[in-house]
Structure formats: structure tokens, C-alpha cells
Design an enzyme around this catalytic site. Structure first.
Site, mmCIF file in Angstrom:
data_model
loop_
_atom_site.group_PDB
_atom_site.id
_atom_site.type_symbol
_atom_site.label_atom_id
_atom_site.label_comp_id
_atom_site.label_asym_id
_atom_site.label_seq_id
_atom_site.Cartn_x
_atom_site.Cartn_y
_atom_site.Cartn_z
ATOM 1 N N CYS A 9 -2.087 10.760 10.261
ATOM 2 C CA CYS A 9 -1.503 9.448 9.710
ATOM 3 C C CYS A 9 -0.578 8.687 10.426
ATOM 4 O O CYS A 9 0.524 9.235 10.801
ATOM 5 C CB CYS A 9 -1.195 9.554 8.407
ATOM 6 N N HIS A 38 1.434 0.785 -1.241
ATOM 7 C CA HIS A 38 2.821 0.244 -0.711
ATOM 8 C C HIS A 38 2.378 -0.877 0.271
ATOM 9 O O HIS A 38 1.224 -1.036 0.517
ATOM 10 C CB HIS A 38 3.501 1.397 0.054
ATOM 11 N N HIS A 44 -4.583 4.324 -3.086
ATOM 12 C CA HIS A 44 -5.281 5.333 -2.028
ATOM 13 C C HIS A 44 -4.815 6.784 -2.499
ATOM 14 O O HIS A 44 -3.773 7.045 -3.082
ATOM 15 C CB HIS A 44 -5.031 5.225 -0.852
ATOM 16 N N GLU A 77 -1.117 6.189 -4.983
ATOM 17 C CA GLU A 77 0.075 5.287 -4.550
ATOM 18 C C GLU A 77 -0.575 4.112 -3.960
ATOM 19 O O GLU A 77 -1.681 4.043 -3.235
ATOM 20 C CB GLU A 77 0.928 6.119 -4.017
ATOM 21 N N HIS A 135 -1.747 2.264 6.566
ATOM 22 C CA HIS A 135 -1.756 3.639 7.136
ATOM 23 C C HIS A 135 -3.017 3.473 8.077
ATOM 24 O O HIS A 135 -4.278 2.882 7.480
ATOM 25 C CB HIS A 135 -2.151 4.587 6.009
#
Lengths: 149, 149
Positions: free
Chosen positions: B117, B65, B103, B63, B69
Site C-alpha cells: 500500500c 479517510h 474500504h 474505514e 491508497h
């Protein structure tokens, strides 16, 4: 911030392209044998992730502030004062330091002690205890023995 | 959030008063044998610290976004796709996932793989790859072998 997505650990408590920094300016506050590394300090993130490591016998400053700390012990074992109590903690234990709470970390005399600390990128400066604050803390014998001089 | 300042690790990758949760709703995205735990999700902090753990053979969703992270590998070794490359990573390595970067994390077939994370508390929802995105990723044979079906 490096453009490289992966920064390997190079030795225990050390990472590629991460600078080992002094904890604070010398003389600005009481502390001993402790270093600071910013593992992630990225404008895209609202928090920083730091790694603090104390040599044997080292300790962080006894302090408080409005911002909170989210801590994971990462290396060895040690003790922490938080919320009016002293706790034994070891690798991977979680410690939450709430707002305006006196706190201090101490390594044992025979081993290094390291922890991760997540903190808001925008935050207030730490406050040191006054003589009155110290006297109040020392009323508890466990805390008196922990914070020492 | 518990009022207790210290939450000890109770077993590898497990903590007192931390709930082991499903990674995502089943069927909402491709993933396998992965759990999620929120170690710190505190209104006083602008980020959350989560722990994800994959069983042997497990993987996270492929995914991307807008949010970034900040990852520290915490248990074992595995592989990560980030920034158009597949990296081998192991305990304590640091991984930065920049905005809008495909990733995915994969555990080896014979061991568990876990990572911390750090992520902004306010963030956008992940995007899944379209058929065109997947075709573009698969032009690189290393990535094609990594992301598989």
C-alpha cells in the site's frame, strides 16, 4: 486514471488499462530492451508507482538524480549497481537508491527482470555520467564489468 | 532507515531489517490477525510503501479517510470492499482506494493474504463508520455479508 477501483493483472507484468510505454525517448540515453508502466499516477498521491521490465539482456540507463527511488524487485532476478557496489537481487528484495547515487539495473541473459519503483511525482531529471564520472566508476573492476561499454 | 541499499526478502512477506508491527493499537478499531510493515518510510520520499498481511480469516478495519491508497496485492488472494462493491483480488492485481471511500480487506479462511500500500507520508486519520453508516452499507446484501459484525 480509470474510475475502476480494481485493475487485474492480465499476464505476468501486464495489467488491465495500464499502457506499456517506452522507457525513454530513443537516443536520449543508453538503455536496452526495457519498458515502463505507470501503475499509479494519481493527483491525489504525492508519489507514482511504476513497473519497469527488462527483456533478457536488457538494462536501464546508468544515471543519478536528486530524487530517491524506492524499489521492490517484482519479477525474476537480476543485478543492480547502487552506492558503489553491484548486488544480486531477486523477487521481492527491496532496493533504496539515495539521492545523487549512480545506479543501473541489468537483467540476466536468459530471463526477464522486472521491478516496482516508487518515486516522488515532482522530481528532477536524471543526469548521465560524464567521461570523468565513467572513468572514476571503472576504477572498480566489478563496476567496470557491470556497466560495460 | 538502514544505510544498506539492499534489504533481501528473508521469507515470504518478511524482509531483512524491516520490523513486523502491530496493525493498530488493540481496541482502537475492529480488525483481526493483520500485521503492518513499513518497507520504505524515507524523508526523501513523499509517500510510504507499506506491506500488510492477514493470517487466514484476518481482516483490516472498515474505514475511510481523505487520503487515497494505491494497493498492489502481493501474496495470495482475498476480497476487498471499495466504492460500494466487493471484489475478488489476487496476486499483483491493482486496487485504488479513492478519498472518503469505505474500504476493507479480508483474507480467505484457509490462506494468508498480503498487499503493498502506497500512501502519502502526510495524511489524515481514518474514520470509523457510525451506526448510520453501517446501516446504509448493509442495505446491499453483498456488502452486509462482507463486513459482517
Amino acid at each position: 486514471m480509470s474510475a475502476k477501483p480494481v485493475r487485474p493483472q492480465t499476464a505476468e507484468g501486464r495489467w488491465e488499462e495500464v499502457e506499456e510505454m517506452r522507457y525513454k525517448a530513443e537516443g536520449s540515453a543508453p538503455f536496452r530492451d526495457i519498458t515502463r508502466q505507470v501503475l499509479f499516477g494519481d493527483p491525489a498521491l504525492a508519489c507514482e508507482l511504476r513497473y519497469f521490465e527488462m527483456a533478457p539482456g536488457g538494462y536501464s540507463t546508468l544515471e543519478r538524480h536528486e530524487h530517491a527511488h524506492a524499489v521492490m524487485i517484482q519479477r525474476g532476478a537480476g543485478r543492480v549497481l547502487v552506492g558503489g557496489r553491484v548486488f544480486d537481487v531477486r523477487e521481492h528484495d527491496l532496493v533504496r537508491i539515495p539521492a545523487m547515487t549512480w545506479h543501473q539495473f541489468r537483467a540476466p541473459d536468459d530471463a526477464a527482470f522486472g521491478f516496482l519503483c516508487m518515486v516522488n511525482a515532482e522530481r528532477d531529471r536524471p543526469q548521465l555520467p560524464t567521461a570523468e564520472d565513467l572513468a572514476a566508476l571503472r576504477r572498480d573492476p566489478d563496476i567496470a564489468a557491470f556497466i560495460r561499454p
